[in-house]
Design an enzyme around this catalytic site. Structure first.
Site, PDB file in Angstrom:
ATOM      1  N   TYR A 141      79.297 118.418 -13.067  1.00 44.89           N
ATOM      2  CA  TYR A 141      80.018 117.523 -12.351  1.00 44.89           C
ATOM      3  C   TYR A 141      80.594 116.415 -13.194  1.00 44.89           C
ATOM      4  O   TYR A 141      81.922 116.258 -13.048  1.00 44.89           O
ATOM      5  CB  TYR A 141      79.410 116.945 -11.196  1.00 44.89           C
ATOM      6  CG  TYR A 141      80.088 116.340  -9.955  1.00 44.89           C
ATOM      7  CD1 TYR A 141      81.045 117.241  -9.200  1.00 44.89           C
ATOM      8  CD2 TYR A 141      79.965 115.025  -9.556  1.00 44.89           C
ATOM      9  CE1 TYR A 141      81.911 116.761  -8.224  1.00 44.89           C
ATOM     10  CE2 TYR A 141      80.776 114.409  -8.494  1.00 44.89           C
ATOM     11  CZ  TYR A 141      81.560 115.437  -7.940  1.00 44.89           C
ATOM     12  OH  TYR A 141      82.505 115.015  -6.843  1.00 44.89           O
ATOM     13  N   GLU A 148      89.078 116.367 -15.925  1.00 49.05           N
ATOM     14  CA  GLU A 148      90.297 116.518 -14.606  1.00 49.05           C
ATOM     15  C   GLU A 148      90.957 115.060 -14.938  1.00 49.05           C
ATOM     16  O   GLU A 148      92.142 114.887 -14.983  1.00 49.05           O
ATOM     17  CB  GLU A 148      89.774 116.596 -13.521  1.00 49.05           C
ATOM     18  CG  GLU A 148      89.172 117.927 -12.957  1.00 49.05           C
ATOM     19  CD  GLU A 148      88.623 117.924 -11.579  1.00 49.05           C
ATOM     20  OE1 GLU A 148      89.044 117.243 -10.885  1.00 49.05           O
ATOM     21  OE2 GLU A 148      87.646 118.957 -11.605  1.00 49.05           O
TER      22      GLU A 148
END
Length: 222
Positions: A141, A148
């Site tokens: 995560y 991103e």
């Protein structure tokens, strides 16, 4: 019964799709020893696998799975924005090191998740897969989100210089839009939401892994 068969096929197809993306990514990194061609190598399989995740919103909306459509939308849209509005249109960023890092994190998380969902439909989830489903995120995560954010940040100079997707006044609609500003606000939007989601996932991990054997976590509606 039809819903269960459909979901089984859907989850298996996505598990195989993300496995292909991971294989192509690792093969390209190994064979070329560079990150410059990774995106072009995985582009088709990545677009298909990630875009098909839109169906998860539909599944939740029609009651095929017991998930919140809003929560599912929030989780799905962030990757779609990065893929279609950031990574794909800006060739300059596709060679960055953070791209294969992000893609690998996506792949591993999704392979585990889709196999978990598929096997839960037939009540055949091995403990190792349950453990992976509720443990790998602790690393994947942060890595995926970092990838991103770095990818979005990397295109800011390009979209600022070119005016891509931006439009200024005067125009027929009498409105203006700054794509760089949108991206900055979008990045800032990660920060209030992500810690809450991460802590929720940690609580779910404790609840699932420390609980006695029960039915699989994701309930499907036939």
């Amino acid at each position: 019964m039809f819903g269960k068969v459909y979901l089984l096929l859907y989850n298996c197809c996505l598990a195989f799709g993300w496995s292909l993306v991971l294989y192509q990514t690792l093969y390209e990194l190994y064979s070329t020893e560079t990150t410059t061609t990774v995106y072009k190598r995985v582009e088709v399989a990545l677009k298909m696998s990630q875009t098909l995740a839109v169906m998860e919103i539909v599944h939740a909306a029609v009651g095929l799975v017991r998930s919140s459509p809003i929560t599912t939308f929030i989780q799905v849209q962030s990757r779609l924005v990065v893929l279609w509005l950031v990574l794909d249109p800006v060739k300059e960023v596709q060679a960055d090191y953070n791209v294969p890092m992000m893609i690998c994190a996506w792949c591993i998380a999704e392979i585990v998740r889709y196999w978990y969902y598929a096997l839960s439909l037939v009540d055949k989830v091995p403990y190792i897969l349950t453990w992976a489903r509720y443990s790998f995120f602790t690393i994947l995560y942060p890595v995926g989100v970092s990838g991103e954010l770095l990818t979005i940040y990397s295109i800011l100079p390009h979209v600022t210089a070119t005016g891509m997707y931006s439009f200024a006044l005067p125009n027929a609609l009498n409105v203006s839009f700054s794509y760089p500003t949108f991206l900055i606000i979008y990045m800032l939007g990660y920060f209030p939401y992500l810690p809450k989601l991460y802590m929720h996932m940690l609580k779910q991990r404790s609840k699932v892994l420390n609980a006695p054997a029960t039915a699989p976590a994701q309930k499907k509606v036939d």
